[in-house]
Design an enzyme around this catalytic site. Structure first.
Site, PDB file in Angstrom:
ATOM      1  N   GLY A  89       0.796  -1.230   0.000  1.00 14.20           N
ATOM      2  CA  GLY A  89       0.000   0.000   0.000  1.00 14.20           C
ATOM      3  C   GLY A  89       0.825   1.274   0.000  1.00 14.20           C
ATOM      4  O   GLY A  89       0.276   2.370   0.071  1.00 14.20           O
ATOM      5  N   ARG A  94      -3.590  13.280  -5.062  1.00 19.55           N
ATOM      6  CA  ARG A  94      -4.088  13.540  -6.404  1.00 19.55           C
ATOM      7  C   ARG A  94      -5.474  14.174  -6.306  1.00 19.55           C
ATOM      8  O   ARG A  94      -6.207  13.934  -5.342  1.00 19.55           O
ATOM      9  CB  ARG A  94      -4.221  12.234  -7.189  1.00 19.55           C
ATOM     10  N   ASP A 131      -7.614  -0.569 -16.168  1.00 23.11           N
ATOM     11  CA  ASP A 131      -7.773   0.025 -14.839  1.00 23.11           C
ATOM     12  C   ASP A 131      -7.064   1.371 -14.757  1.00 23.11           C
ATOM     13  O   ASP A 131      -7.207   2.077 -13.762  1.00 23.11           O
ATOM     14  CB  ASP A 131      -7.241  -0.919 -13.753  1.00 23.11           C
TER      15      ASP A 131
END
Ligand code: AMP
Ligand code: MG
Length: 537
Positions: A149, A206, A283
Site C-alpha cells: 500500500g 491527487r 484500470d
C-alpha cells in the site's frame, strides 16, 4: 489525530467542505476489516490511511490548492503535511478505497481496486465543483493483494511533477496537490533482480473531479452484478456527465460516445507531445478521459515509434508510443462490452465505437497541422509529408521535442546545406551526424516543407505563434526527473522546485533555463530511471 477546526477562516484547511457522494450514494462493503480480499456487491470499502513517522511537505501545487478552495499559504502549516501524509483527517473527510477490475496487458485480471490509493473525500470548491482528494501510497486497503500500500519517493515525485506538467501542457490529467515525504522506508526491488532495498517513502495527493476508471464498470459486469453496474453508470451520468440527461439506454450510449471522444482527445495530445503512458491497462483509463496513474511513463527523446519506457513491456511493446491510439481503442472496446447489459444489445455500442476513430483522426489532424504551422490539414499529401519527416527523425535519431521547435524558424532555401540542415543536426543524437543519404533526404524534405508553408499563406509571425503553442519547449524529460529524484533523496529539493516552476510555462522560451530544454546527455541513454522504468514503485 484530528486537527483543531478554525471554521471562521475561509480558505483554511478546516474550512474545506466535503460532500462524499461516491461513498454515500453507492453501496459499500459491509465488512470493515482491512485485509486483502475479494469485495462483492460493493463499490467501495471504508479504510483509514496508515500513520507515518514524520510527514514533511516536499512540494505543493499552489494552483491546485486554490482550485480546491484552499489558501496556498495553508500548505506550509504542519497540519497540511499531517493530513496529506495520512496522519490526520479534516472534518468531513470519510476515507474509502474503490473496487475496480481491469484488463492488464490484454488479459482480464479480475479484481484490482485502490490497493494503495485512499480517497479522503469530495471537496466542494467555492465554484460548487466537486473534486475528489486521493492519497496515493497511504497504506494498504482490502484491494492491496499482497502488496504494502505504499509508494517510494522516486515514483511519487515522478507522478507529482508529470501530472502537473501535463496540465500546463494543456493535456487532460488528474492533478497533484502535494508531495509529502513519510519519514518511513519502503522496501522495493527496483530492477527485479531479487535485491530488495529500503527507499524513502512518500505520499502524493491527487485531485480530480472523479477517479472512476473503465475497470470500475468491468468488475461489476464480469461478476454479472448488473444492478450495481447500473447504479455506477447512473451515478457517473448524474455527476460526471449531467449534460447527457437522465439515465436510460440512450444516455448509456451517449456516455460511451462521450468517453470515446474524450479518450481520443487525450491520446492525440499524448502523441503530440511525445508522452508514452507505459501501462495502458483498462484500470488505468479514466471515464473522464484524464491521464491517470503515472507509473513507468516516459517522454520520447530520439524518435522511435516502438519505444516503451516500461521494462515489463520490453518484449511485447504493447504500450509503445505508436501503439497508444490503437490500444486506447482496444480498451474502449472492453468498456463497451461492460456496458452491454445496460444497453441490451451489442450493435449500438459497436456503432458508437466509430466515434473514437473519427474523433481521434479529426483531433490528430488539427494537431498535426498546428505542429507544422499550417492553417489546416489538407489530406493524404500532408500525411505523407509528415510520415516522411518521421522516417528521417527515426533514422537520424532526432529528439521529438527539439525537432519541432527548431522547424519554426527555418533558414531561407538559399542558405548553405549545413545551415539548412540545422533542425536535424540540432535535434539529432547520432554522434556522427547525418550520413550522405540522410542529408539528401532531409534537404529534399525541407524543400517540400518550405513549399507547403509558402502555399499555406500564413505570415511568419502567425505561423510561429501556432507552432509555439503546439510544440512545447519544455517537457519533464526522463533524465531530468531522475536527477531531481536523486537530489531529493539526498535532501536537496531545488531541482524539483525549479522543474516545477519551468514546467508551468512549457511553451515559453525561458532562456535562463535553456539547459532544461537540451538534448538528453549520453550518460542517460541506457540508465535505469532515465530510459528504462520498472513498475516497482
Ligand atoms: P498499477 O500498475 O499502478 O496500475 O496498479 C495495478 C494494481 O495494483 C492496482 O490495483 C493498484 O492499486 C495495485 N498496487 C500497485 N502497487 C501497490 C502497492 N504498493 N500496494 C498495494 N497495491 C498496489
Ligand atoms: Mg493503476
Amino acid at each position: 489525530m484530528t486537527t483543531t477546526p478554525n471554521p471562521s477562516m475561509p480558505g483554511t484547511l478546516e474550512h474545506l467542505r466535503f460532500d462524499n457522494r461516491f461513498l454515500n450514494e453507492l453501496p459499500g462493503d459491509p465488512e470493515a476489516c482491512n485485509l486483502p480480499r475479494q469485495v462483492h456487491a460493493a463499490a467501495h470499502s471504508r479504510v483509514t490511511p496508515g500513520a507515518v513517522s514524520a510527514p514533511r511537505l516536499l512540494a505543493c501545487a499552489s494552483e491546485v490548492a486554490a482550485w480546491i478552495g484552499l489558501d496556498p499559504a495553508e500548505c506550509a502549516r504542519p497540519e497540511f503535511a499531517e493530513v496529506f501524509g495520512g496522519n490526520a483527517l479534516l472534518p468531513g473527510m470519510e476515507p474509502w478505497a474503490a473496487c475496480y477490475g481491469g484488463h492488464q496487458f490484454g488479459h482480464w485480471a479480475g479484481q484490482l481496486g485502490d490497493g494503495r490509493a485512499i480517497n479522503l473525500g469530495e471537496v466542494v470548491n467555492p465554484d460548487g465543483q466537486r473534486l475528489t482528494l486521493q492519497l496515493k501510497g497511504a497504506g494498504p486497503t482490502p484491494y492491496a493483494r499482497s502488496a504494502d500500500g505504499r509508494a517510494v519517493l522516486r515514483s511519487s515525485l515522478r507522478e507529482f511533477l508529470c501530472s502537473e506538467a501535463m496540465h500546463h501542457l494543456g493535456i487532460p490529467t488528474t492533478r497533484a496537490l502535494s508531495l509529502v515525504a513519510t519519514g518511513d522506508a519502503v522496501l522495493r526491488d527496483m530492477l527485479y533482480t531479487g535485491d530488495m532495498r529500503p527507499e524513502p517513502g512518500a505520499v502524493v495527493c491527487r485531485v480530480a473531479p472523479s477517479f472512476t476508471r473503465f475497470g470500475h464498470f468491468e468488475i461489476h459486469a464480469a461478476r454479472k452484478d448488473h444492478a450495481l453496474l447500473r447504479q455506477l453508470a447512473d451515478h457517473t451520468l448524474r455527476h460526471d456527465y449531467p449534460e447527457l440527461g437522465p439515465p436510460g439506454t440512450e444516455a448509456y450510449l451517449a456516455l460511451f460516445r462521450a468517453v470515446c471522444r474524450r479518450t481520443a482527445v487525450m491520446v492525440a495530445h499524448w502523441m503530440r507531445v511525445g508522452f508514452v503512458h507505459g501501462v495502458m491497462n483498462t484500470d488505468n483509463m479514466s471515464i473522464l478521459g484524464l491521464t491517470i496513474d503515472y507509473g513507468p511513463y516516459g517522454w520520447l527523446e530520439d524518435y522511435d515509434p516502438d519505444w516503451t519506457p516500461n521494462t515489463t513491456d520490453a518484449r511485447g511493446r504493447r504500450y509503445a508510443y505508436a501503439r497508444q491510439p490503437e490500444v486506447a481503442g482496444w480498451n474502449l472496446a472492453r468498456l463497451a462490452e461492460a456496458l452491454i447489459p445496460l444497453v441490451g444489445t451489442v450493435e449500438p455500442l459497436q456503432e458508437a465505437m466509430a466515434v473514437y476513430g473519427e474523433a481521434y483522426a479529426t483531433t490528430w489532424r488539427g494537431m498535426l497541422a498546428a505542429k507544422l504551422g499550417w492553417k489546416a490539414h489538407r489530406g493524404a499529401e500532408d500525411d505523407r509529408l509528415f510520415e516522411d519527416l518521421l522516417e528521417i527523425m527515426r533514422r537520424a535519431q532526432c529528439d521529438w521535442t527539439i525537432l519541432f521547435r527548431t522547424l519554426i524558424d527555418l533558414p531561407a532555401l538559399g542558405a548553405d546545406e549545413d545551415t539548412l540542415l540545422k533542425p536535424f543536426s540540432e535535434a539529432g543524437y547520432l554522434p556522427e551526424g547525418l550520413d550522405a543519404e540522410q542529408r539528401v533526404t532531409a534537404l529534399d524534405w525541407l524543400r517540400r516543407y518550405q513549399q507547403r508553408r509558402a502555399e499555406d499563406g500564413h505570415d511568419d509571425e502567425t505561423r510561429g505563434g501556432i507552432m509555439r503553442a503546439a510544440n512545447p519547449r519544455y517537457v519533464p524529460r526522463n533524465y531530468l526527473a531522475q536527477q531531481a529524484i536523486e537530489r531529493a533523496e539526498a535532501g536537496d529539493l531545488a531541482m524539483l522546485h525549479t522543474l516545477q516552476q519551468v514546467l508551468r510555462r512549457p511553451y515559453d522560451d525561458q532562456p535562463e533555463h535553456a539547459a532544461l530544454a537540451a538534448r538528453r546527455p549520453e550518460w542517460a541513454r541506457h540508465k535505469a530511471g532515465c530510459s528504462m522504468l520498472s513498475c516497482s514503485s
